[in-house]
Design an enzyme around this catalytic site. Structure first.
Site, PDB file in Angstrom:
ATOM      1  N   ASP A 201       0.862  -1.369   0.203  1.00  0.00           N
ATOM      2  CA  ASP A 201       0.024   0.463   0.641  1.00  0.00           C
ATOM      3  C   ASP A 201       1.455   1.131  -0.015  1.00  0.00           C
ATOM      4  OD1 ASP A 201      -1.823   2.038   0.549  1.00  0.00           O
ATOM      5  OD2 ASP A 201      -2.700   0.902   2.429  1.00  0.00           O
ATOM      6  N   HIS A 375      -3.752   4.701   6.308  1.00  0.00           N
ATOM      7  CA  HIS A 375      -2.505   3.801   5.350  1.00  0.00           C
ATOM      8  C   HIS A 375      -1.598   4.652   6.175  1.00  0.00           C
ATOM      9  CE1 HIS A 375      -5.510   3.167   2.312  1.00  0.00           C
ATOM     10  NE2 HIS A 375      -5.888   4.430   2.478  1.00  0.00           N
TER      11      HIS A 375
END
Length: 561
Positions: A201, A375
């Site tokens: 990610d 994130h």
């Protein structure tokens, strides 16, 4: 690090979505001719996608090999990772396709599939973190990760040519609400074993520092809720942010406010989360939307969808004064407890301005810490790469600036520059005996879903955009295909090209331009209506450019008299 010597064909990883944008996440991993699909997400349209409801990955390369799909592996329950699954199952057209995911993820999938009763029924498999899945030639290990939704996992694929780790979306929150942080120890064990290829990610890669713990949002939201003595409180959030909504519910209970869930997905997801014990609150305290008029506004807290300014969302309707059951105004508090998805800025600020115009106090991440990212930021990713120490790395899940920033992080933690591969949708990489190279690209693009229309395509969007920017001109001509020539008068109309009050003279001039063009045609050309159409378009295109400088969409209608 090296892979195992083997006679098996090389392992191919294909990226079908999620590289270069936020959403549409999808990849495939091919082992011994069998395909594992990792995530099947949607992208929500922005203002330039006129009339489009959803944007999907183009999985035509997978559809052509439907019988080779071994299983689908879902990392978590956000729609940008699971929302396109019904469309994929429809296109595979096979009963019993295995779909793996954690308990909450599969529960959200079941809720989505209820709206698709005619689909071939998949085989939904609930997995636990640290569980190993044996499916065909795939040996896959689930790794617990923390994200902005509970029950996220990464996947480690043990292949004949080496170990591939796909993180899904993750961050390194050390004190998450559910006390289930990213399992760094598990990733360290994989690193010790030797990760040949890491797919990770990248969404937060260009953000310096660390992501604050989710608990900081709860403290700040609680302060605003406690300070609001009068009026209604509205909290807008993603319907999947179970941990955030848990903190809102806890704060509301402390000040004696009863929750009102608003928005179809919010009502559905909160019911699922409570049933599975991911959410803890007194169900008897919930007030149904149609009953809000029976309560003092100071007794209620509305938990709503619409944090991205969606035109027909509950929050946008409140801001416009068009909601059937809820009215907001002077003295009310609105908290936008969510991120600002790139591309939605204009819609979100329009919603904020509408709410402010009605007298609401609006709190959002720009003025108060009421949101933290799901994130990992730069410092967390530096730590993560030092733990995993991949031999090869492909950044995924992010816009190009995120992918580049994540590639730089990999190099700073020891990866060889030539072992960091920045890819785009449609790219493939090949793993053979522990060595990763670029492979042949696959065909992919965006698939635009408009209502019941499966793929309206970029050409139709260009037409819509052109009509919106330059207007449309319609010209109706009746022709005699036998004797040749025009029958009756040519009719020219327009919408959006010139101001309605000034159109009479210019439309007469446009008609004359068509008349001149048709008068120059030979008799034989009138035998083919398509030829006449082309000449009408040419005449009107030249006329509008010379008279107005615009290029309206021209629709010629040629009838055979």
């Amino acid at each position: 690090m090296t892979g195992n010597d083997t006679d098996s064909p090389p392992v191919t990883v294909s990226f079908l979505g999620g590289l270069g944008e936020i959403g549409r996440n999808m990849a495939t991993i091919e082992v011994d001719g069998r395909l594992a699909v990792v995530d099947v997400g949607v992208l929500f349209p922005d203002a330039e996608h006129l009339g489009v409801d959803l944007i999907l990955p183009d999985w035509s390369s997978v559809k052509d090999r439907a019988d080779d799909v071994e299983a689908v592996f879902l990392t978590h329950g956000h729609l940008d990772h699971i929302g396109a699954l019904p469309y994929l199952l429809r296109d595979l057209d096979r009963e019993g396709v295995p779909v793996y995911g954690t308990q909450l993820t599969i529960a959200f999938v079941e809720a989505i599939l209820e709206e698709w009763p005619d689909l071939p029924e998949p085989r939904l498999e609930v997995i636990e973190p640290a569980e190993t899945i044996e499916q065909g030639p795939f040996t896959v290990e689930a790794v617990q990760v923390s994200h902005s939704i509970p029950d996220g996992v990464a996947y480690a694929f043990r292949t004949p040519h080496g170990l591939i780790v796909h993180t899904g979306d993750f961050k390194l929150d050390q004190t998450p609400i559910d006390n289930r942080p990213t399992d760094i120890a598990h990733f360290a064990r994989l690193g010790d074993e030797g990760v040949d290829l890491l797919l990770a990610d990248s969404t937060g890669a260009d953000v310096p520092g660390h992501v604050a713990t989710e608990r900081t949002v709860g403290r700040n939201v609680k302060e605003h809720i406690a300070a609001q003595k009068d009026g209604l409180i509205v909290v807008a959030s993603f319907a999947s942010h179970v941990h955030r909504i848990q903190q809102v519910l806890d704060a509301a209970a402390e000040v004696g406010r009863r929750p009102v869930f608003v928005g179809r997905s919010m009502v559905r997801n909160m019911g699922i989360a409570q049933e599975l014990e991911y959410l803890d609150f007194d169900h008897d305290s919930v007030v149904e939307l149609h009953e809000v008029d029976r309560y003092d506004r100071r007794q209620l807290i509305v938990i709503s969808t619409g944090s991205q300014g969606e035109p027909f969302s509950a929050l946008s309707l409140m801001g416009a004064g068009d909601h059937k059951h809820l009215e907001v105004g002077e003295g009310d508090l609105v908290i936008l407890a969510s991120s600002l998805i790139p591309g939605n800025e204009q819609a979100v600020y329009r919603s904020i301005n509408n709410l402010s115009r009605r007298g609401c106090k609006v709190v959002h991440k720009g003025v108060a810490p009421v949101h933290v990212s799901g994130h990992a930021s730069r410092e967390e990713l530096l730590l993560f790469h030092n733990v995993v120490e991949p031999e090869y790395f492909v950044p995924v899940h992010g816009e190009h600036r995120h992918l580049r920033a994540h590639g730089e992080i990999a190099e700073q933690t020891g990866a060889l520059p030539e072992h960091v591969l920045i890819c785009e949708d449609g790219d493939t990489v090949v793993l053979e005996d522990g060595v990763v190279t670029r492979g042949e690209p696959v065909t992919t693009s965006h698939v635009y879903i408009d209502g019941l229309l499966d793929d309206v395509g970029p050409a139709l969007l260009r037409d819509r955009r052109r009509i919106g920017e330059d207007g449309i001109c319609v010209c109706v001509v009746a022709v005699d295909t036998h004797d040749g020539g025009v029958v009756g008068d040519v009719v020219v109309t327009q919408k959006g090209v010139v101001f309605h009050g000034t159109e009479e003279d210019i439309l007469e001039q446009a008609k004359q331009a068509v008349d001149r063009e048709l008068a120059s045609l030979t008799r034989v050309k009138f035998q083919d209506p398509q030829v006449v159409q082309r000449h009408v378009v040419q005449a009107l295109g030249t006329f509008w450019r010379s008279e107005t400088g615009r290029r309206p969409f021209i629709l010629p209608v040629v009838r055979e008299a």
